[in-house]
Every structure is written in C-alpha cells, then in structure tokens.
Enzyme design. Sequence first.
Site, PDB file in Angstrom:
ATOM      1  N   GLY A  67     -16.312  -7.916   1.361  1.00  0.00           N
ATOM      2  CA  GLY A  67     -16.235  -9.361   1.554  1.00  0.00           C
ATOM      3  C   GLY A  67     -16.513  -9.844   2.953  1.00  0.00           C
ATOM      4  O   GLY A  67     -16.751 -11.029   3.169  1.00  0.00           O
ATOM      5  N   ARG A 117      -3.701   2.236  16.972  1.00  0.00           N
ATOM      6  CA  ARG A 117      -4.592   1.681  15.956  1.00  0.00           C
ATOM      7  C   ARG A 117      -4.476   2.535  14.704  1.00  0.00           C
ATOM      8  O   ARG A 117      -3.824   3.572  14.692  1.00  0.00           O
ATOM      9  CB  ARG A 117      -6.035   1.688  16.494  1.00  0.00           C
ATOM     10  CG  ARG A 117      -7.009   0.735  15.821  1.00  0.00           C
ATOM     11  CD  ARG A 117      -6.715  -0.729  16.057  1.00  0.00           C
ATOM     12  NE  ARG A 117      -7.873  -1.550  15.672  1.00  0.00           N
ATOM     13  CZ  ARG A 117      -8.138  -1.920  14.413  1.00  0.00           C
ATOM     14  NH1 ARG A 117      -7.330  -1.557  13.440  1.00  0.00           N
ATOM     15  NH2 ARG A 117      -9.196  -2.658  14.147  1.00  0.00           N
ATOM     16  N   LYS A 118      -5.118   2.100  13.623  1.00  0.00           N
ATOM     17  CA  LYS A 118      -5.148   2.887  12.397  1.00  0.00           C
ATOM     18  C   LYS A 118      -5.869   4.209  12.645  1.00  0.00           C
ATOM     19  O   LYS A 118      -6.663   4.341  13.584  1.00  0.00           O
ATOM     20  CB  LYS A 118      -5.852   2.098  11.292  1.00  0.00           C
ATOM     21  CG  LYS A 118      -7.332   1.886  11.539  1.00  0.00           C
ATOM     22  CD  LYS A 118      -7.957   0.918  10.561  1.00  0.00           C
ATOM     23  CE  LYS A 118      -8.102   1.521   9.178  1.00  0.00           C
ATOM     24  NZ  LYS A 118      -8.887   0.624   8.281  1.00  0.00           N
ATOM     25  N   ARG A 156       0.838  -1.195   0.000  1.00  0.00           N
ATOM     26  CA  ARG A 156       0.000   0.000   0.000  1.00  0.00           C
ATOM     27  C   ARG A 156       0.875   1.248   0.000  1.00  0.00           C
ATOM     28  O   ARG A 156       1.852   1.328   0.745  1.00  0.00           O
ATOM     29  CB  ARG A 156      -0.922   0.002   1.219  1.00  0.00           C
ATOM     30  CG  ARG A 156      -1.850   1.204   1.289  1.00  0.00           C
ATOM     31  CD  ARG A 156      -2.698   1.168   2.554  1.00  0.00           C
ATOM     32  NE  ARG A 156      -3.653   0.069   2.500  1.00  0.00           N
ATOM     33  CZ  ARG A 156      -3.884  -0.769   3.505  1.00  0.00           C
ATOM     34  NH1 ARG A 156      -3.204  -0.642   4.634  1.00  0.00           N
ATOM     35  NH2 ARG A 156      -4.773  -1.730   3.402  1.00  0.00           N
ATOM     36  N   CYS A 176     -14.516  -2.843   4.412  1.00  0.00           N
ATOM     37  CA  CYS A 176     -13.565  -2.039   3.647  1.00  0.00           C
ATOM     38  C   CYS A 176     -14.228  -1.463   2.392  1.00  0.00           C
ATOM     39  O   CYS A 176     -13.786  -0.449   1.870  1.00  0.00           O
ATOM     40  CB  CYS A 176     -12.357  -2.890   3.262  1.00  0.00           C
ATOM     41  SG  CYS A 176     -11.401  -3.463   4.680  1.00  0.00           S
ATOM     42  N   GLY A 177     -15.271  -2.106   1.916  1.00  0.00           N
ATOM     43  CA  GLY A 177     -16.022  -1.601   0.772  1.00  0.00           C
ATOM     44  C   GLY A 177     -17.088  -0.593   1.139  1.00  0.00           C
ATOM     45  O   GLY A 177     -17.837  -0.124   0.269  1.00  0.00           O
TER      46      GLY A 177
END
Length: 608
Positions: free
Chosen positions: A526, A260-261, A142, A531-532
């Site tokens: 998914g 965390r992110k 990424r 994430c989508g």
Amino acid sequence: LSLFLLQTHCIGQVAMKFSICSITAAAFLSTGSAFVPSHPKPSSQSFVPRHVVSESIEVKPTGTSFLPEETVERAKKGSPIEKAKLAKDATSAWVDVYEYARKIREGEMTWEEVEKADLDTRLKYVGMLHRGKRTPGKFMMRLKVPNGIVNSDQMRFYADCVEKYGDIGVVDITTRQNIQLRGVTIEDAPDIIDGLHARNQTSFQSALDNVRNVVGSPLAGIDDQELVDTRMLCEAVNDLISLDPVTQTRGNPVWGNLPRKFNIAISGSRDDYAHTHINDIGLQPCAHAKTGEMGFNVVLGGYMSIKRVAESVDSGMWISADRESVVTFCEAILRIFRDESERKDRQKARLMWLVEKYGIEGFKEAVIKEVEGYGRGVKVHDQQPRPTDKFERRELLGVHPQKQEGKMRVGIFVPTGRLSPTECRELADLADKYSGGEIRLTVEQNAILPNVDEGAVSGLLEEPCFGADKRLKVNPGLIEGNVVSCTGAQFCGLALIETKSNAEALAKKLESLVEVDRPIRIHWTGCPNSCGQVQAADIGIMGAPAKKEVDGKKMAVPGCKIFVGGKIGEDAHLAMEPVKSNIPLDDEDLIPVLVDILKSEFGAVEKK
C-alpha cells in the site's frame, strides 16, 4: 489471578516487581521441540515458575538498564521514540496492558485516556499496534510463531479471539510466517495474552524496536532435499530474543531497547523459502568445503523501508549449523546492533547502515571478537563456496511427496493470507483430521498440512472447505495462487490504497484473461514501506498517487507504481526501480498494463 501486581519503571529504578502469582500466570516455557501437540496440558499444569525465592521478588530489569551509558546518552538526544522509551521503559507495557485493561473494564477510564506514548509506542512491546486512523480504539495484535508452525488448538483460539469483532475481526498470515489478529481492544488483551501463553505462544516483543518473527523452512523435517532442519534453531533464537533467562517468562528485557526492528531468517535448503536476502541476518545452508560439516553462510543487512531498499550482502562468515553456534552468533550481532546502532535518525538505524559504517571486514572482525568473548567455544569461519550447479526452486502449493514414505505435504492457498474465523476453524479441522493437528505457514501467506497419509489425499481434496464457492484452494491458478499482499488501507494508516481485496479480485480477472506456463508472483503493497515486498516479486504493485481524466478534468485517484523482475531463491534479486508509474487502480487502466507485462515479460497468451 491478578497479573503483575507491582512494577517500578524509571531509568533510575531498573527492576519491575511481580508476585508469585504473576510469575506463575505469565510463565511461557520453551517447547524443547518444534511442534506442540494440538491438545496441550491444562494451563494449571503448563505454568511452572522456575525461579521463585520469596513471596515478592524483583525479576524484570528494564530494557534501558542493559544499555551502555554512551548509548543512553545518544538516546537522550535521539528520535521522539527513543525519548519515549527513556521517559518510561517500553518493557513496562508487559505490565501496563493489564492495568489499562482492568481500568477500562471497570469504567475507570476509556481507551482515549491511555497515555499517548503508551498508545502509539509502548503497547507495541506486547504486539499491539493501534489502528487509530482507520479503526480508532482497535488494535492489530502481532504474535511470534517461530518457523511458522502452529497447531489446530492455536488456530481455533485465534478464531475465538477475533470473532466478536465482526467484519474487522480477521486473522492474517504474514510475509514472516506469522499471525496477526485484527480488531483487538485493550480490555480484551490480557485474556488473549494469557491464552497465547497457555498455548506456548506470545505476542511480546513482536513489534516496533524488536526482533520480529524468526523465519525458517516450512518443509523442515519433511523435505528430501533438506540441508538443515530449521525448527529447533528458530525456536532457540526465538527464546534468545523473547524468553527471560531469569524468570523463564516471555518478555526478555535484555533486548528490550533495540534501536530499530530486526529480522532473522534461517533457510533450510537451496530453495531459500525463508527469503534470507531481505533479512538483517540471513543464514543460508552450505557445507564446509574441507570438513563437509553442514553450516550456514551468513548474509547481512537486507531490508525494505520508505527511504531505502537493500539486498543483504555477504558477510564473509560461515558458522556451524548447531544450536550453540547459531544462538551465539545471533546474540553477538544483536549486542553490537543494540549498543552501537543509530538512535537519532530511524531511517539509518537498520543493521545495514552499521555494517557499512564498519565495512564488511571491520564488522566481521567485531563479530568474531564478540563471539570469542563469550567463551562458549563457538568458531566463526570464512564464508564457504556456494554450489554452482543448477537448482530450481520447488513449489509449496499443491500435493507433494515427503521424504517419509507414504506421507504427503499439501499446500493450501489462502488468498492474501486473510482468514475469517470460520476459515480458521476449517483449517484446524483439516489439520486434526489429516495432519496430526499441525499447520505450517509460509512467507507467501499460505498454509501447508504436513504428514498427510497418501491414501487420505483424495478425501482431503474433496472436503467442503475447498468447494467452488470457497476461498481456500489446493490447486489454484498460476497467477491467482501466487498473490501476496500487505494489510492495505482497510486497517493501515500508511497505506495509500486498499490492497487485499484488490489483489484477490484482480488475480481472478487476470486468470480469466491469460494463460501462463509457470507461477507468476504478484505482490501488492500500500505504500513505499513495502511490507508486501514488491521489489522481490515477478510483478510488484505499490500504492502511489495517480491522475486520471474524469469529465474532462485531471483528477487525483488511487494509483500505483509497477515493479518487474524480482527474484527469490538461490539467485535472489530485487527490482529496485518501477517500470511504470502513475497507473490508476481502476480495472480499465490497470488490467491492460498488467496483461501487456505478462505477455512481454512472462510469455502469457490470451485465453480464447
């Protein structure tokens, strides 16, 4: 040149040593502007070491060394990932990836012998995510593409990086205006990293517990309804996060051990193309009611995960839209988040949980105190009233006039954001021919060519890459052109279903069955991590277990849940609960359900 010749990386020894050669080879300087021409200077001229004192200089403290003692103590009792980061600092990956690559190339070891914590955790700090369940030994890499702006040279470089990996060597545009390279191996990583740095990009600090790509307006600088040009601000925040202020190289240990992110989005207009409502920090442009100065209302805490989906909340704060205010404000929140957020339960380590712990007013007071403590003259004001007049979010695909007379922006549909090496080069060729080498990415996983001469548009539309047998389009259908998809089961071990190929195929089938009078956004994800971003979609399809009768028996089959009614833009809203569950993915099961939803909720009519 051999990179990063010597490193020490334990908690007691907080510095990493590098040779002058490594400082030079790794230098990655801020652009100073939002767009880099597609023909950069040779790397030998681009790499300029800023702080060279002696032949060997200690330049990189560890990420852990910036944590207060209390935070370190909590991390010691924290999650397995926290303990792995303490056992060996995650920033060590900036060096270790080169050594691993050398040993694999020279036959001293294989990728299977890489330390497990490095393979699964620390290598994410150079943006490398092992896809061990689906493609063992292969990684997704990424990048960081602030404001989603790339050039033709970079796009061709992406193609060159992945082409050798065959069918799994693809380039994905992401829902953060970002780029992911797929199929990468450890032994190839240094060449890719060095190539990115030579082109003023990086993959460092792009995954796991890091600040992700800074999202901005894809129409920055070319929009007649723009309130703030986000390009410089996205670059500045990206530099805050990933540019070491001492060595001027990529990889900033100050933020090298977050809990965390963390996501930041800076919107440039009322359209909110950056989707601020699902970011940890969302900056929404708004003029100050009394002074008229342009600035940002701040929303906080938006995120999606397997355990919780949260819309951002008003922080009660407004800041000026200048670089110093934006950077200082983000730095203040990041410092509080880094030192005070949860270290044990990763599901509670996102910013929203910390905001809720403080309370909105309490967190506001903490941020103001932190900002004032920096002594930079930055002021945090009370939130300003938002506009109340009706505003309709504008479309990004297709041909549209810019604010510059005689110039047009051309939005190109990239199905599910996936590009083959050939398609990357086709986009690069278009950019060189029509847009000065510049390509802009959108959170809808598409591309925009800016600054196209009005007289050249007809020629662009006739280019072979937009032929009937090609995937790229300028004017796709209202359903087909608005599909978004996560990675799916082809690569992601968490995905319960394959998404990208299903999403692309199903959209074409729906396009052939019904007509709609406006764009219908269909998102695929998914798994429940979303994430989508299915909760933000008009129709969201989330992979889930399903059962279907096969030969008289109920059998487990790939299936989905369906969400309806998410909104984006000024009146953004997330659809939190599915309206349908246990729907098999087979066309005979899923298509009738979707057609019914399109008719009942979106006014679709069947094609005759």
